[in-house]
Write a protein that holds these residues in place. Structure first.
Motif, mmCIF file in Angstrom:
data_model
loop_
_atom_site.group_PDB
_atom_site.id
_atom_site.type_symbol
_atom_site.label_atom_id
_atom_site.label_comp_id
_atom_site.label_asym_id
_atom_site.label_seq_id
_atom_site.Cartn_x
_atom_site.Cartn_y
_atom_site.Cartn_z
ATOM 1 N N HIS A 1 0.835 -1.204 0.000
ATOM 2 C CA HIS A 1 0.000 0.000 0.000
ATOM 3 C C HIS A 1 0.870 1.253 0.000
ATOM 4 O O HIS A 1 0.579 2.214 -0.723
ATOM 5 C CB HIS A 1 -0.919 -0.015 1.225
ATOM 6 C CG HIS A 1 -1.687 1.259 1.409
ATOM 7 N ND1 HIS A 1 -2.690 1.659 0.551
ATOM 8 C CD2 HIS A 1 -1.596 2.231 2.362
ATOM 9 C CE1 HIS A 1 -3.189 2.818 0.960
ATOM 10 N NE2 HIS A 1 -2.540 3.179 2.049
ATOM 11 N N ASP B 1 2.226 1.850 -3.349
ATOM 12 C CA ASP B 1 1.207 2.436 -4.231
ATOM 13 C C ASP B 1 1.008 3.925 -3.941
ATOM 14 O O ASP B 1 0.796 4.727 -4.861
ATOM 15 C CB ASP B 1 -0.123 1.695 -4.064
ATOM 16 C CG ASP B 1 -0.166 0.409 -4.881
ATOM 17 O OD1 ASP B 1 0.716 0.220 -5.727
ATOM 18 O OD2 ASP B 1 -1.097 -0.399 -4.666
ATOM 19 N N MET B 2 1.046 4.289 -2.654
ATOM 20 C CA MET B 2 0.926 5.713 -2.305
ATOM 21 C C MET B 2 2.057 6.506 -2.951
ATOM 22 O O MET B 2 1.835 7.611 -3.472
ATOM 23 C CB MET B 2 0.966 5.879 -0.781
ATOM 24 C CG MET B 2 -0.275 5.400 -0.057
ATOM 25 S SD MET B 2 -0.179 5.687 1.741
ATOM 26 C CE MET B 2 -0.335 7.474 1.805
ATOM 27 N N ALA C 1 -1.758 1.542 -9.301
ATOM 28 C CA ALA C 1 -1.914 2.269 -8.042
ATOM 29 C C ALA C 1 -3.085 3.241 -8.111
ATOM 30 O O ALA C 1 -3.860 3.370 -7.156
ATOM 31 C CB ALA C 1 -0.621 3.011 -7.708
ATOM 32 N N MET D 1 -6.274 3.011 -5.582
ATOM 33 C CA MET D 1 -6.386 3.987 -4.516
ATOM 34 C C MET D 1 -7.469 5.040 -4.715
ATOM 35 O O MET D 1 -8.104 5.468 -3.756
ATOM 36 C CB MET D 1 -5.030 4.682 -4.298
ATOM 37 C CG MET D 1 -3.959 3.754 -3.750
ATOM 38 S SD MET D 1 -2.514 4.658 -3.179
ATOM 39 C CE MET D 1 -3.229 5.589 -1.822
ATOM 40 N N HIS E 1 -10.258 6.009 -1.914
ATOM 41 C CA HIS E 1 -10.232 7.313 -1.246
ATOM 42 C C HIS E 1 -11.491 8.111 -1.568
ATOM 43 O O HIS E 1 -11.961 8.900 -0.732
ATOM 44 C CB HIS E 1 -8.992 8.097 -1.660
ATOM 45 C CG HIS E 1 -8.750 9.297 -0.794
ATOM 46 N ND1 HIS E 1 -8.367 9.202 0.524
ATOM 47 C CD2 HIS E 1 -8.859 10.622 -1.051
ATOM 48 C CE1 HIS E 1 -8.244 10.411 1.044
ATOM 49 N NE2 HIS E 1 -8.537 11.281 0.097
ATOM 50 N N MET F 1 -6.335 13.990 -1.838
ATOM 51 C CA MET F 1 -5.990 12.634 -1.409
ATOM 52 C C MET F 1 -5.519 12.572 0.037
ATOM 53 O O MET F 1 -5.478 11.507 0.640
ATOM 54 C CB MET F 1 -4.912 12.041 -2.324
ATOM 55 C CG MET F 1 -5.412 11.695 -3.724
ATOM 56 S SD MET F 1 -6.685 10.409 -3.737
ATOM 57 C CE MET F 1 -5.749 8.954 -3.286
ATOM 58 N N HIS G 1 -6.174 7.398 6.938
ATOM 59 C CA HIS G 1 -4.962 6.711 6.487
ATOM 60 C C HIS G 1 -4.303 5.901 7.597
ATOM 61 O O HIS G 1 -3.989 4.720 7.415
ATOM 62 C CB HIS G 1 -3.951 7.726 5.927
ATOM 63 C CG HIS G 1 -4.356 8.322 4.619
ATOM 64 N ND1 HIS G 1 -4.302 7.626 3.437
ATOM 65 C CD2 HIS G 1 -4.847 9.545 4.317
ATOM 66 C CE1 HIS G 1 -4.724 8.403 2.448
ATOM 67 N NE2 HIS G 1 -5.067 9.569 2.964
ATOM 68 N N HIS H 1 -7.200 -1.155 -0.512
ATOM 69 C CA HIS H 1 -6.614 0.134 -0.188
ATOM 70 C C HIS H 1 -7.632 1.057 0.451
ATOM 71 O O HIS H 1 -7.366 2.206 0.699
ATOM 72 C CB HIS H 1 -6.044 0.782 -1.459
ATOM 73 C CG HIS H 1 -4.775 0.119 -1.926
ATOM 74 N ND1 HIS H 1 -4.703 -1.191 -2.278
ATOM 75 C CD2 HIS H 1 -3.541 0.607 -2.088
ATOM 76 C CE1 HIS H 1 -3.485 -1.486 -2.663
ATOM 77 N NE2 HIS H 1 -2.748 -0.413 -2.549
#
Length: 200
Positions: free
Chosen positions: A91, A94-95, A126, A130, A134, A179, A185, A200
């Motif tokens: 994760h 990916d961020m 990603a 994500m 989000h 984001m 998070h 995610h």
């Protein structure tokens, strides 16, 4: 030859002046050095060593994982059969890919801001993992209606707000600022590491 009668008094005066100067210097030292100048603390070397020891882990993903591991270690209820640090690491990767590799373009009409986020390869993966996740978090904010859809080259995020003044805040934040909105998070990171959350 006889010595002058005033020789001894002059020497005596010199000794008094020299002694006075030494006293002034000693007092000045203790005033400037502080009340504990003459003491040697048994922890002085330890305190100095602590100040000289590095504290930064050197890399943000490493620091996040270290923080989560410390929390897991401190919790007697941690089920180590479910812990998955690998999922958290993926994760965080990916961020990083999304933040540094994706491209976002904005279209704002009235109270709606739409963002087209694009990328290729691992960045594309990603984005598609994500952005929808989000978007669901942003949709839970009062006065915001958020929708997302995946595309062949990325995703689209649309935010509609009830308060017209909010659109200026959204314009200023841009996609990457949006984001970061919300405090989900950190709990998500811990849940991923515990093995109690997928995705995610």
């Amino acid at each position: 030859m006889m010595k002058p009668e005033n020789a001894r008094p002059r020497n005596h005066v010199k000794l008094i002046v020299a002694g006075g100067l030494l006293a002034v210097l000693a007092i000045g030292y203790f005033v400037l050095a502080g009340p504990h100048a003459s003491e040697v603390s048994p922890n002085a070397h330890t305190a100095h060593s602590d100040r000289m020891s590095p504290r930064e882990p050197g890399q943000s993903a490493f620091a996040t994982i270290a923080e989560i591991v410390a929390l897991l270690d401190a919790d007697p209820q941690t089920d180590w059969t479910k812990v998955d640090i690998g999922a958290l690491r993926e994760h965080l990767v990916d961020m990083d890919r999304l933040t540094l590799g994706a491209t976002a373009s904005a279209t704002i009409v009235d109270n709606t801001a739409s963002y087209r986020i694009t990328g290729s390869g691992d960045v594309l993966r990603a984005i598609q993992a994500m952005v929808p996740a989000h978007g669901r978090e942003l949709d839970s904010l009062d006065g915001w209606q958020v929708s997302t859809e995946t595309t062949s080259d990325g995703a689209v995020l649309a935010v509609t707000v009830e308060d017209p003044s909010e659109i200026e805040r959204i314009r200023a934040l841009g996609f990457f600022g949006l984001m970061t909105i919300g405090s989900h998070h950190q709990p998500h990171h811990l849940a991923m590491a515990r093995g109690t959350m997928s995705g995610h």
